[in-house]
Structures are given as structure tokens and as C-alpha cells.
Design a protein around this motif. Structure first.
Motif, PDB file in Angstrom:
ATOM      1  N   GLY A 126       0.796  -1.219   0.000  1.00  0.00           N
ATOM      2  CA  GLY A 126       0.000   0.000   0.000  1.00  0.00           C
ATOM      3  C   GLY A 126       0.830   1.272   0.000  1.00  0.00           C
ATOM      4  N   LYS A 127       0.377   2.236  -0.773  1.00  0.00           N
ATOM      5  CA  LYS A 127       1.049   3.542  -0.809  1.00  0.00           C
ATOM      6  C   LYS A 127       0.992   4.227   0.547  1.00  0.00           C
ATOM      7  N   ASN A 129       1.555   2.875   3.197  1.00  0.00           N
ATOM      8  CA  ASN A 129       2.633   2.290   4.003  1.00  0.00           C
ATOM      9  C   ASN A 129       3.990   2.374   3.307  1.00  0.00           C
ATOM     10  N   GLY A 130       4.093   3.251   2.318  1.00  0.00           N
ATOM     11  CA  GLY A 130       5.366   3.436   1.621  1.00  0.00           C
ATOM     12  C   GLY A 130       5.569   2.551   0.420  1.00  0.00           C
ATOM     13  N   GLY A 131       4.547   1.772   0.040  1.00  0.00           N
ATOM     14  CA  GLY A 131       4.657   0.895  -1.117  1.00  0.00           C
ATOM     15  C   GLY A 131       4.273   1.580  -2.412  1.00  0.00           C
ATOM     16  N   LYS A 132       4.210   0.790  -3.480  1.00  0.00           N
ATOM     17  CA  LYS A 132       3.902   1.329  -4.812  1.00  0.00           C
ATOM     18  C   LYS A 132       2.474   1.037  -5.256  1.00  0.00           C
ATOM     19  N   GLY A 133       1.708   0.381  -4.391  1.00  0.00           N
ATOM     20  CA  GLY A 133       0.399  -0.090  -4.837  1.00  0.00           C
ATOM     21  C   GLY A 133       0.553  -1.430  -5.533  1.00  0.00           C
ATOM     22  N   GLY A 134      -0.499  -1.915  -6.151  1.00  0.00           N
ATOM     23  CA  GLY A 134      -0.417  -3.201  -6.839  1.00  0.00           C
ATOM     24  C   GLY A 134      -1.790  -3.811  -7.051  1.00  0.00           C
ATOM     25  N   VAL A 135      -1.822  -5.144  -7.053  1.00  0.00           N
ATOM     26  CA  VAL A 135      -3.064  -5.875  -7.311  1.00  0.00           C
ATOM     27  C   VAL A 135      -3.196  -7.005  -6.296  1.00  0.00           C
ATOM     28  N   ILE A 179      -4.015   0.033  -4.419  1.00  0.00           N
ATOM     29  CA  ILE A 179      -4.149  -1.402  -4.682  1.00  0.00           C
ATOM     30  C   ILE A 179      -5.511  -1.688  -5.302  1.00  0.00           C
ATOM     31  N   LYS A 180      -5.504  -2.400  -6.397  1.00  0.00           N
ATOM     32  CA  LYS A 180      -6.726  -2.841  -7.059  1.00  0.00           C
ATOM     33  C   LYS A 180      -7.101  -4.227  -6.550  1.00  0.00           C
TER      34      LYS A 180
END
Length: 675
Positions: A126-127, A129-135, A179-180
Motif C-alpha cells: 500500500g502507498k 505504508n510506503g509501497g507502490k500499490g499493486g493488485v 491497490i486494485k
């Protein structure tokens, strides 16, 4: 919402064999940079990564032995993905079992682990939490969209996944995390899970294994590779919150799950609109200050308006149960979660409707004693009894059923009402699903004709959130979807013919209970402002008091059909009509026309086809009328009337073929055509 798989890293639970393994193969074929396979079977897992690394290149796949029901082991798989590949982009919560014979484990794997995997996916991708997002793709089943007698608890778990994903797949979470969410519902697939299904039926029901095998055998089958190819479509093209089906070897398709308001048997949408207007003005006050006063006002206005404008029958509050219409007359009932709120008022309504006695079960001992005293003061001594009971503990549930049967010599009605909405989501799953399943099974054992009983009624309490998503409480919503799927399956012809027990579900709307009052405290932790959003989302729905749900249960006992699902909302009760799953599938484009662009509208379409195909207009019709063939063109141009159907420049575009120069030479009456 397109997504590119190339260069991405994926984690797949239950990925060592079957559908899970084919997911890895197909993803790597489509450019996946690496995959972590998490599975309990170490032999299959090591063999899987050896095969994948041989076919797609060294170090493309890694394996970690994982029991998905253990939080630390599941999180270790996520940590391995980060430490090995430096990132994580795609999570596929695929691990699942069909084993109603061991239904507690089935719920733990199919429900708890999917919820935990989703939350870990948000934590590591998750963005927020510092992530890039995703699926995140959660694997359900076509049985998450329909009932099946042979495996009612499995059906419930797959309904849970659909409800969970529809709540997670809302704009709030996507905007926050990037995240999708998508749901895959495979049909009958050639895996060990299906081929050995007959062994895994619920115990104590004659021939249920055979029924399950026959039911699954009647559905179209497909190879795992078909599901894997469909997964690529879901990931790359699916919208956030979308639900997809892959079955019978056909291409994957997205389903359109109907809105809750369209499910009511009697069309009275005007009522919902009336109450919604009222709720907008009064629900905020109700949730923040005095719910009872706001509810009484909204309900009274609603009843007056609905009686005058819609000509409904006598309001439920004024219903008088005569001796020959009392559906609970001389019956003995057991109500879990009966100390207060909806459970207490269901007990009250049962006694008012003629019940001989009601036994209340709850973990709130002080409230139980007080509730029992109030009921006995109102209806007479020993009409209400109580037994402390934790619905998640089998021995305590068995005790309350046994005590009821021994005290009164029979049991006629079971109401599985106990439920919670808390931030401790695993507790929510345990009480709302495990407790309800246990109460239903014990109800069949004590009332079923196959066990020497006289039949009876089981009412399972779900929620309108079992018919629609709610982003602020996704796990709670998922559990209420579970109740719907499980109840409809237990309410099948097989179980009724065997036991003479009628099973139904009631879905209360926003009701003045502790769950609603404390909705802000029941949201998932670590999500910004979700507590305030929960109160706001519930405030948009029409309110009612818990006594309305009690009256709805009496309506169901009198008029309800086995397996039916009812809604109690805004002081009215109505039965829902759950559409067949086949109606969720979109119609073929253009009524079967246009499989290839160049062949589109090659044959003249019927009026029915033109209604389906939005692209079919007058220009297309004229192009079909004129052949591209030169001879046909000559015939068409011999008649001025044909040329004069349209005027000006529009006529020239319709009549002349692309080979206009040649047409001019061949047609001596060219000037006539130009007019």
C-alpha cells in the motif's frame, strides 16, 4: 484500469499444485519477473519451483512452507518476497479447501487466511505504508454466487470472499493504498479438490457426499489452464472491485451483481426513497445524540406516508396476532445473543406471538438475567429462561440446546442471532460464522425428523451488508455474505426433505443496537479516518428500532419459504428474490454479431438485435442495403427513388462505393444520382 504484469513480483498462496501452480506458469509467460509460492506441501512446492526455474530461468521462483492459518508463517512469505526480489506487486490469495467434514478448518483457511492475506498485501504494497500499490486477487468460486446443497459451509466461505472483496474494492481503499482488488470465481475445475469432493461432505446427513458429487458433476468442467488465462485478463484489464467468472473452458467474464434495492419481491422503491430522505435529515443526530428519538420520528413519518401513498397493509406496529394466526403458538424457541438489542426483541416478539417459552443464550450474564426478568414480568413466570453461552465454544452450545430440549421436551425454533462488529476482525469471523454454523447444525440435530424430531424453524440473522458492500467494515460485511450463502444452501430441498426443518435468513437494516452505536470502534485499525467514514456511511441508510426486526421474524415464521432471505429495514419487512447466477453474465455483444470487426453487421439485423447493439444506426442499415459488388451497385442506381432516400452530401456518402471513379464511368446516369 489497465495493469502491466511485465517485471512485476507476485506471491501466490496454495501455489504448489492445481490452479495455484498454473497461475505461476501463466504469469511468468506474461513477463512476471519473479514469484513466491507459499504452500503447506513442501514436496509439491519444491518440485514446482524446480520446474518453473528450469522453464523460465534460474531464480524466477522461490518456495516457502506456509500454513496460511498461522499469521507469522503467512507474513514470513511476504517478507521473503521483499528480501528476495526487493518488492512485491501482486498477491493472489488462492489457498482454499472444500471440506465441510472439517468445517472449522475450512473457515480458517477460506475466510480468515484470505482476510489476513489481504491486510498483509495492503501492509507491504500500500502507498499509505510506503509501497507502490499493486493488485490483490482473492480466489472465490462460482459457489460464491450461488447455493449448493452438497457443501453449504464451503458455499458460505466463498460468499465471504465475494463480500470481502466488494468492500475492499471501493474507492476509499484504492485512493489510500493504490491497490486494485479483484475476485476470481472459478467453475468446476479438474483439480484434486473437485475429484475427491464426495469425501468431504458435512457429516451426519445420509448420501450428502453423493449429492455433492452429483451436483458438481452436473456443472461444466474446465482445465486449470483456463482459469490461469482468465487471471491474466482480470489483472491486466479488471476494474477495482470487479468479480469475474471462469467456467466451462470459456473465456473469463465479469459479472454484474444486482444492487440490493432491486432484489425485493414487491416493487416498492418509493418507500426506500422516502425513508432515505428522512434518514439524511435525522440519522446524523441519531448516531451522535439520541438514536431512539430520531428513529421514532422517522419511523412514524415513514409509516404514515407509506400507508397513505402506497396503500400498504396495517403497519407491523399495529398488527394483532389472533389465535389462529400466531405462528409461534405453543412453540419453544432458543435465541443466541438474546440479552439485548435485536436478540432480546426477537424473544419478546416470539412470546407475544404465542411461544410457550424462550431460552436466551449470551455471554453477557448480567444483561441475560435482567432481560429474562423483564420478559417474565411481561408474559408470566418461566416463560423466559437464560443460559450463559459462548457461541464459539461447542461444549457450551451443546449444553444450551440439551438443557432446552430436556426442560421442555422439545425445541421448535432456533434463532442464530449472536454477532459482533469489532476491530478484532478474526473474532468477528469466529462469532459471526463459526457460531452461526454450530447453532444451525445443532438445530438440525435437535429438531430434524431424521433425528427423531418434529421439524422446526431456523432463522439466521444476517444484515443488509450481506446484500451490499460496506467499505468501512469489509470483514463484517464478508461474514454477513457468508450467512446468506450458507443459509440458502441449508435451505435446499435435500435438507428440508430429510429433516422437515425450514431455514431462512433475515437481513436487518440500520438498527438501534450496540453494533451501530459503536460502529466507529468496529473498523479495521491503521486506516486513516475510517471510524468517521463508518458512521457517515451507516447514516445514509434508513433507521429503525430493534423491535421491528422481532416483528419481521414473526412475519417470516408465518409466511416464509424454506431457504428464503428477508430484509427488515425502515419498519417494513420484505422478501428478496435472489436472481439465478446465470443472469449475472453479460449478454453477447450486439446479439451475437460482430465477433470480428470486419464482419460486423454482415447480415441484416433483426429489430431485437438493433435494440441490443448500440452501434447499429441508420447509416449501418443503409450500408447493408447497398452491396459493395459493382453489379449490385448498378442495379441500385437504376432507380431514382433509391438514390433519393437521403438528401445532399449524406446521400452521396451512402450510395457511392469507395470506388467512386469507376462507378462514374460505369453509370451513365451519374448526374441523376448526384441530385
Amino acid at each position: 484500469m489497465s495493469y502491466d504484469i511485465k517485471g512485476k513480483i507476485a506471491l501466490i498462496t496454495g501455489g504448489a499444485a492445481g490452479i495455484g501452480y498454473t497461475y505461476s506458469v501463466e504469469l511468468l509467460k506474461n513477463g512476471l519477473a519473479g514469484v513466491v509460492i507459499a504452500d503447506l506441501n513442501a514436496d509439491n512446492g519444491n518440485q514446482a519451483i524446480n520446474t518453473l526455474n528450469t522453464e523460465f530461468g534460474a531464480n524466477k521462483a522461490v518456495f516457502i512452507k506456509t500454513d496460511v492459518t498461522k499469521f507469522d508463517q503467512l507474513e514470513a512469505a511476504f517478507k521473503l518476497a521483499i528480501s528476495t526480489f526487493g518488492t512485491l506487486d501482486i498477491v493472489i490469495n488462492n489457498a482454499g479447501i472444500m471440506n465441510d467434514a472439517h468445517w472449522e478448518l475450512e473457515i480458517a483457511i477460506n475466510c480468515n487466511a484470505v482476510a489476513q492475506g489481504s491486510l498483509l498485501g495492503i501492509k507491504y504494497m500500500g502507498k499509505n505504508n510506503g509501497g507502490k500499490g499493486g493488485v490483490i486477487v482473492n480466489i472465490a468460486s462460482i459457489l460464491g454466487l450461488q447455493e449448493l446443497a452438497g457443501c453449504p459451509i464451503y458455499v458460505g466461505t466463498k460468499h465471504f470472499v465475494v463480500g470481502l472483496d466488494r468492500s475492499f474494492g471501493t474507492p476509499y481503499y484504492y485512493n489510500l493504498t493504490g491497490i486494485k482488488f479483484g475476485t476470481m470465481c472459478p467453475g468446476v475445475t479438474d483439480t484434486p479438490l473437485i475429484s475427491e469432493a464426495g469425501k468431504f461432505a458435512l457429516q451426519g446427513y445420509p448420501d450428502l457426499g453423493r449429492v455433492l458429487a452429483e451436483e458438481l458433476g452436473s456443472l461444466p468442467k474446465q482445465p486449470p489452464e483456463n482459469v490461469a488465462k482468465g487471471l491474466i485478463t482480470l489483472i491486466t484489464k479488471g476494474e477495482n472491485g470487479s468479480v469475474w467468472v471462469s467456467e466451462g473452458g470459456e473465456p473469463i467474464y465479469e459479472v454484474a451483481i444486482p444492487e440490493r434495492q432491486t432484489l425485493r419481491k414487491n416493487n416498492a422503491d418509493i418507500k426506500f426513497k422516502i425513508v432515505n430522505v428522512i434518514s439524511k435529515n435525522f440519522c446524523e443526530m441519531a448516531l451522535s445524540t439520541n438514536f431512539r428519538r430520531a428513529n421514532e420520528f422517522a419511523a412514524s413519518v415513514y409509516r404514515c406516508f407509506s400507508n397513505a401513498a402506497v396503500c400498504t397493509s396495517t403497519p407491523l406496529l399495529k398488527r394483532d396476532y389472533s389465535e389462529n394466526t400466531k405462528p409461534a403458538q405453543c412453540k419453544v424457541a432458543l435465541v443466541t445473543g438474546g440479552a439485548r438489542g435485536i436478540g432480546y426483541h426477537i424473544s419478546d416478539s416470539l412470546l407475544e406471538a404465542g411461544a410457550k417459552a424462550v431460552v436466551l443464550g449470551d455471554i453477557l450474564v448480567d444483561d441475560l438475567e435482567e432481560a429474562t426478568c423483564r420478559l417474565n414480568e411481561k408474559y408470566g413466570e418461566n416463560r423466559a429462561l437464560f443460559q450463559p453461552c459462548d457461541v464459539t465454544k461447542k461444549e457450551e452450545m451443546e449444553k444450551i440446546f440439551k438443557c432446552t430440549a430436556e426442560k421442555f421436551g422439545k425445541l421448535d425454533i432456533v434463532v442464530n442471532n449472536a454477532g459482533v462488529a469489532e476491530s478484532e476482525w478474526d473474532k468477528v469471523i469466529n462469532i459471526n460464522t463459526t457460531g452461526l454454523v454450530l447453532g444451525t447444525i445443532l438445530g438440525f440435530q435437535h429438531m430434524g425428523a431424521h433425528k427423531g424430531g418434529r421439524g422446526g424453524y431456523i432463522i439466521n440473522v444476517s444484515s443488509i451488508l450481506g446484500l451490499q458492500p460496506l467499505f468501512s467494515m469489509p470483514v463484517y460485511s464478508g461474514t454477513k455474505w457468508f450467512v446468506i450463502g450458507f443459509t440458502k444452501s441449508m435451505g435446499s430441498e435435500y435438507f428440508h426433505n430429510l429433516s422437515k426443518v425450514k431455514v431462512m435468513a433475515v437481513c436487518p437494516g440500520v438498527t438501534d443496537t450496540e453494533i451501530i452505536k459503536n460502529a466507529g470502534k468496529a473498523t479495521l485499525p491503521t486506516f486513516d479516518k475510517l471510524d468517521k467514514e463508518a458512521a457517515k456511511s451507516l447514516a445514509s441508510l434508513p433507521p429503525q428500532g430493534p423491535e421491528e426486526v422481532g416483528r419481521s421474524v414473526i412475519e417470516m415464521l408465518r409466511d416464509g419459504e424454506n431457504g428464503s432471505v428477508w430484509v427488515s429495514e425502515a419498519c417494513e419487512t420484505y422478501k428478496t428474490v435472489m436472481p439465478d447466477r446465470s443472469t449475472f453474465k453479460p449478454p453477447p455483444p450486439c446479439g451475437g454479431h460482430g465477433k470480428k470487426k470486419k464482419d460486423k453487421h454482415k447480415k441484416k439485423a433483426s429489430p431485437e438485435d438493433r435494440k441490443v447493439c448500440k452501434n447499429y444506426d441508420s447509416k449501418d442499415q443503409e450500408k447493408k442495403a447497398h452491396s459493395k459488388n459493382e453489379d449490385q451497385c448498378k442495379k441500385d442506381h437504376k432507380h431514382d427513388d433509391t438514390c433519393k432516400k437521403d438528401d445532399g452530401k449524406h446521400q452521396e456518402k451512402k450510395v457511392h462505393s469507395k470506388d467512386e471513379d469507376k462507378c462514374k464511368k460505369d453509370h451513365k446516369h451519374n448526374e441523376k444520382c448526384k441530385t
